[in-house]
Design an enzyme around this catalytic site. Structure first.
Site, short mmCIF file in Angstrom:
data_model
loop_
_atom_site.label_atom_id
_atom_site.label_comp_id
_atom_site.label_asym_id
_atom_site.label_seq_id
_atom_site.Cartn_x
_atom_site.Cartn_y
_atom_site.Cartn_z
N ALA A 17 10.92 31.23 -14.42
CA ALA A 17 9.96 32.25 -14.85
C ALA A 17 9.58 32.09 -16.31
CB ALA A 17 10.56 33.63 -14.61
N ARG A 23 -3.49 28.61 -15.72
CA ARG A 23 -4.62 28.80 -14.80
C ARG A 23 -4.95 30.28 -14.55
NH1 ARG A 23 -1.77 24.79 -10.60
NH2 ARG A 23 -0.01 25.41 -11.90
N THR A 91 9.27 21.99 -14.74
CA THR A 91 10.26 22.71 -13.93
C THR A 91 11.66 22.07 -14.01
OG1 THR A 91 9.36 21.48 -12.04
CG2 THR A 91 8.64 23.75 -12.29
N ASN A 185 5.52 21.03 -0.73
CA ASN A 185 6.75 21.57 -1.31
C ASN A 185 6.51 23.03 -1.70
OD1 ASN A 185 9.01 22.08 -2.92
ND2 ASN A 185 8.06 21.12 -4.72
N ARG A 350 -0.37 66.63 -10.00
CA ARG A 350 0.40 65.70 -10.83
C ARG A 350 1.57 66.41 -11.49
NH1 ARG A 350 -1.28 66.06 -16.45
NH2 ARG A 350 -2.79 67.74 -16.63
N LYS A 368 -0.79 71.04 -12.22
CA LYS A 368 0.14 70.24 -13.00
C LYS A 368 1.43 71.02 -13.18
CE LYS A 368 1.57 70.30 -16.90
NZ LYS A 368 1.83 70.55 -18.29
N ALA A 397 -11.92 81.38 -7.57
CA ALA A 397 -12.64 80.23 -8.11
C ALA A 397 -12.72 80.32 -9.63
CB ALA A 397 -14.04 80.17 -7.53
N ASN A 403 -2.54 77.20 -20.82
CA ASN A 403 -1.10 76.97 -21.03
C ASN A 403 -0.78 76.37 -22.39
OD1 ASN A 403 -2.38 74.58 -20.29
ND2 ASN A 403 -0.55 73.72 -19.34
N ALA A 440 -12.98 89.91 -11.79
CA ALA A 440 -13.70 88.67 -12.10
C ALA A 440 -13.94 88.58 -13.60
CB ALA A 440 -15.03 88.66 -11.36
C1 UD1 Z 1 5.43 23.52 -8.42
C2 UD1 Z 1 5.96 22.20 -7.85
C3 UD1 Z 1 5.09 21.80 -6.67
C4 UD1 Z 1 5.07 22.91 -5.63
C5 UD1 Z 1 4.65 24.24 -6.25
C6 UD1 Z 1 4.87 25.36 -5.25
C7 UD1 Z 1 6.89 20.97 -9.75
C8 UD1 Z 1 6.71 19.85 -10.68
N1 UD1 Z 1 5.92 21.18 -8.87
O1 UD1 Z 1 4.11 23.26 -8.93
O2 UD1 Z 1 5.60 20.60 -6.09
O3 UD1 Z 1 4.23 22.55 -4.56
O4 UD1 Z 1 5.43 24.54 -7.42
O5 UD1 Z 1 4.40 26.61 -5.72
O6 UD1 Z 1 7.91 21.64 -9.79
N2 UD1 Z 1 8.16 27.02 -15.05
C9 UD1 Z 1 9.09 27.17 -16.04
N3 UD1 Z 1 9.10 26.26 -17.07
C10 UD1 Z 1 8.25 25.22 -17.13
C11 UD1 Z 1 7.30 25.07 -16.10
C12 UD1 Z 1 7.27 25.99 -15.09
O7 UD1 Z 1 9.90 28.10 -16.02
O8 UD1 Z 1 8.36 24.43 -18.08
C13 UD1 Z 1 8.12 28.01 -13.96
C14 UD1 Z 1 6.81 28.78 -13.89
O9 UD1 Z 1 6.89 29.97 -14.67
C15 UD1 Z 1 6.69 29.08 -12.41
C16 UD1 Z 1 7.44 27.94 -11.74
O10 UD1 Z 1 8.25 27.35 -12.73
O11 UD1 Z 1 7.30 30.31 -12.07
C17 UD1 Z 1 6.51 26.89 -11.14
O12 UD1 Z 1 5.68 26.35 -12.16
P1 UD1 Z 1 4.17 25.99 -11.93
O13 UD1 Z 1 3.63 25.47 -13.20
O14 UD1 Z 1 3.47 27.10 -11.28
O15 UD1 Z 1 4.33 24.76 -10.91
P2 UD1 Z 1 3.25 24.32 -9.82
O16 UD1 Z 1 2.20 23.53 -10.48
O17 UD1 Z 1 2.85 25.48 -9.02
MG MG Z 2 3.03 27.50 -9.26
#
Ligand code: UD1
Ligand code: MG
Length: 470
Positions: A17, A23, A91, A185, A350, A368, A397, A403, A440
């Site tokens: 994460a 993108r 990753t 994947n 609310r 409220k 009405a 308040n 009224a």
């Molecule tokens: C990745 C996979 C791809 C797969 C896809 C599925 C790799 C290289 N590719 O691509 O094969 O089909 O997910 O959804 O793993 N993140 C980090 N640190 C980083 C980069 C990413 O924590 O340096 C985290 C991102 O926050 C995200 C997750 O890893 O939650 C996936 O990263 P993202 O860049 O979305 O990988 P994809 O291009 O989707």
């Molecule tokens: Mg991704």
């Protein structure tokens, strides 16, 4: 059946994460974008926790403090270890940030992506089961895959002779031929923890993105003679990832449809137009309730049986009992409605507003932090704030509980069987006794005794003119 030697190892989960999510074209880190009113990371954390692992590792980077806070809304501090990835180098590098905690740990590690929120616990259980039982001994790595009609953007699964796993090729590194492969994947894996960290040392960044790919690890393991398995899953929707805002909207729609389908098939709820219903995963709705188009039911709302909810209404974190009718375009937040009440159109409840059984709130009425008693009515154009109203009273009405004195909020208490005349201003703090009435347009600045009629500005006790007897 023979048990595999790795079956007794503890289970850990690691969630990726740290990425910004370029993108998304956003200032907000991707995993903090919301579906079903909760950040993506929250969905993944809850799924991770449902596996009851020994520990959950969350790799954070971009807006790490905010991601940490979001995670701790769902997970207890004792369940989770945060790992910081200083620069987002891919990753593989992200997983490697947890090296000090995991490299020599005798465990099974499930890796989840913070941007794949719909994955189900049952699916992960299947993945883990296959990983542990692969060829009776367990695998070094098991990859969750699906076949997609349109695989673009995902890493492709390259299989060799006999369908044996060969490698994962990212879209940007794939040949034209490899791009034709429809098996992808999911970004979700099971690993033998020690073997994973040993293999990570061999991962290089000589690829189209100049990143350290986690997806290279299974191939390195295979080259080292370790068993790598594939768990091909049938449900393509569960593994959809969020990389842009179109996909974010897709995920929202898929999740809602999952929820609405369950409510229709398992709980007997009617949706006039299921496509436009927005119901939270955590909401509960009772049998034979009918929901019209464009209704939004958010958070942990509870709705009883036999209710009718008309178009354009939003209900959030509220409790609604049986047989309640809510007309068009109402907003009901953090409130409670007992059985057989009528609400709306255009009503706003609310701040812990409560309507007791059989009460009615009509057009352009705001409640409220107000308790409206059994069978009492405020049918048109009123503001009732910080008030309690007894049973069978009628609020005319245009009535307003004044308040706020510019500094503090004050309370209004109205008894049973009270008649508040149209356009009455109740200047709080003020009490109106049982059976009393206001004329009224009166401005009530002092308490009104039970049974009394007050009129005028400021309101005074009204003595009816003496009737002359002939
Ligand atoms: C990745 C996979 C791809 C797969 C896809 C599925 C790799 C290289 N590719 O691509 O094969 O089909 O997910 O959804 O793993 N993140 C980090 N640190 C980083 C980069 C990413 O924590 O340096 C985290 C991102 O926050 C995200 C997750 O890893 O939650 C996936 O990263 P993202 O860049 O979305 O990988 P994809 O291009 O989707
Ligand atoms: Mg991704």
């Amino acid at each position: 059946m023979e048990e595999s030697p790795i079956e007794h190892r503890p289970l850990d989960v690691l969630i990726l994460a740290a990425g910004l999510g370029t993108r998304m074209r956003s200032d907000l880190a991707k995993v903090l974008h919301e579906v079903d009113g909760r950040p993506l990371i929250s969905h993944v954390c809850r799924t991770a926790a449902s596996l009851a692992p020994e520990k959950i590792y969350v790799v954070i980077g971009h807006q790490g403090d905010d991601v940490r806070r979001a995670v701790l809304r769902d997970l207890d501090e004792s369940q989770v270890t945060f790992v910081e990835q200083k620069a987002q180098l891919g990753t593989g590098d992200a997983v490697n940030s947890a090296r000090e905690y995991l490299h020599d740990r005798d465990s099974t590690l499930v890796i989840l992506s913070g941007d794949v929120p719909l994955i189900r616990p049952e699916t992960l259980a299947g993945l883990i089961r296959q990983h542990l039982s692969h060829r009776g001994k367990g695998a070094a790595s098991t990859i969750l895959t699906v076949k997609l009609k349109d695989p673009s953007g995902y890493g492709r699964i390259v299989r060799g002779d006999g369908g044996i796993f060969e490698s994962i090729v990212e879209q940007k590194d794939a040949s034209d031929e490899q791009r034709e492969i429809r098996e992808i994947n999911a970004g979700i894996y099971c690993f033998d923890t020690k073997l994973l960290f040993a293999a990570l040392e061999g991962v290089k960044n000589d690829n189209a993105q100049g990143e350290y790919y986690l997806t290279d690890v299974p191939t390195l393991l295979r080259h080292a003679g370790e068993p790598v398995a594939i768990y091909q899953h049938g449900d393509t929707q569960e593994i959809e990832g969020v990389n842009n805002r179109m996909q974010l909207a897709d995920i929202e729609r898929l999740l809602r449809r999952r929820v609405v389908t369950r409510l229709m098939l398992d709980h007997g709820v009617t949706f006039i137009d299921p496509r436009t219903a927005y119901v939270s995963e955590f909401a509960r709705i009772g049998r034979d309730t009918v929901i019209y188009p464009n209704v939004s039911i958010e958070g942990e709302s509870r709705i009883g049986t036999g209710c009718v909810i008309r178009s354009g209404t939003r209900i959030a974190d509220s409790k609604i009992a049986n047989g309640v009718e809510i007309l068009d375009s109402c907003v009901i937040v953090d409130s409670e409605i007992e059985s057989d009440c009528k609400v709306g159109p255009f009503a706003h409840l609310r701040g812990r507003a409560v309507m007791r059984a059989g009460a009615k709130v009509g057009n352009f009425v705001e409640l409220k932090k107000t308790d409206l008693g059994r069978g009492s009515k405020a049918s048109h154009l009123a503001y009732l704030g910080d008030a309690t109203i007894g049973e069978k009273s009628n609020i005319g009405a245009g009535t307003i509980t004044c308040n706020y004195d510019g500094v503090r909020k004050h309370e209004t208490h109205i008894g049973d069987n009270v008649r508040i005349g149209s356009d009455t201003m109740l200047v709080a703090p003020v009490k109106v006794g049982d059976g009393a009435s206001t004329g009224a347009g009166s401005v009530v600045t002092k308490d009104v005794e039970a049974g009394e009629l007050v009129v005028g500005v400021p309101a005074r006790k009204h003595s009816p003119p003496k009737t002359e007897t002939a």
